[in-house]
Design a protein around this motif. Sequence first.
Motif, short mmCIF file in Angstrom:
data_model
loop_
_atom_site.label_atom_id
_atom_site.label_comp_id
_atom_site.label_asym_id
_atom_site.label_seq_id
_atom_site.Cartn_x
_atom_site.Cartn_y
_atom_site.Cartn_z
N SER A 1 11.23 -12.88 15.32
CA SER A 1 12.07 -13.64 16.22
C SER A 1 12.94 -14.57 15.41
CB SER A 1 11.20 -14.46 17.19
OG SER A 1 12.01 -15.31 17.97
N CYS B 1 10.54 -25.34 18.01
CA CYS B 1 10.44 -25.53 19.45
C CYS B 1 11.75 -26.11 19.99
CB CYS B 1 9.29 -26.48 19.77
SG CYS B 1 9.14 -26.86 21.53
N ASN C 1 9.92 -14.03 24.17
CA ASN C 1 10.56 -12.92 23.47
C ASN C 1 10.73 -11.69 24.35
OD1 ASN C 1 11.86 -11.88 21.22
ND2 ASN C 1 10.02 -10.95 20.40
N HIS D 1 7.43 -19.07 23.39
CA HIS D 1 8.61 -18.20 23.27
C HIS D 1 8.16 -16.81 23.72
CE1 HIS D 1 12.13 -16.16 21.97
NE2 HIS D 1 11.50 -15.51 21.01
N TYR E 1 13.61 -17.46 16.48
CA TYR E 1 13.12 -18.80 16.80
C TYR E 1 12.14 -19.27 15.74
CZ TYR E 1 15.20 -18.64 21.42
OH TYR E 1 16.08 -18.58 22.45
#
Length: 184
Positions: free
Chosen positions: A3, A8, A41, A39, A5
């Motif tokens: 990911s 946060c 996803n 997350h 990300y």
Amino acid sequence: MSSAYRYCPSCATPLAMLALEEDSGLVERLRCPACGFTHWNNPTPVLAGIVELGGRILLARNAAWPRADMFGLITGFMEAGETPEEGIRREIAEETSLVVDELSLVGVHDFQRMNQVIITYHARAHGDVKLSPELVEYQLKPPEEVLCWRAGTGLALAQWLRARGIEPGFRDDPPRPNAASPAT
């Protein structure tokens, strides 16, 4: 699980792969150890069009693709606030300047390598093809000459061909008579 990300979005703490009990059991996901953000996803919805223009299938080559012999369906991301039907009409108009006359759902396929769900439509269209800057060239092929690929939109194209009584050829099959360059 990959990911983009890393932090946060609520508290900026680095995310970590943490296992927690969910409805389906113990599941490991990117989570915030400080505030509990998860997350998810979830797959991204992608729209694809098997665009038929004058009885031929329009295949286009994306400017970012390194191989000059790779052509594919018209695709794009569904946007917030639009239905899949509105989205594929928009994508076809934006990328080709064609107007869609008829639209029918072909199917929904997963494309896990890209974390996408592809919603494919057959679109009968009219007009003069004028490509957007993201596309560099196009081909118009009779359906029986189109070569499919074994993932994503290629599976949808093969499904559409079979529904019309055409057994699809695939890029990695031995060459077929009258088959031009492969589509992607």
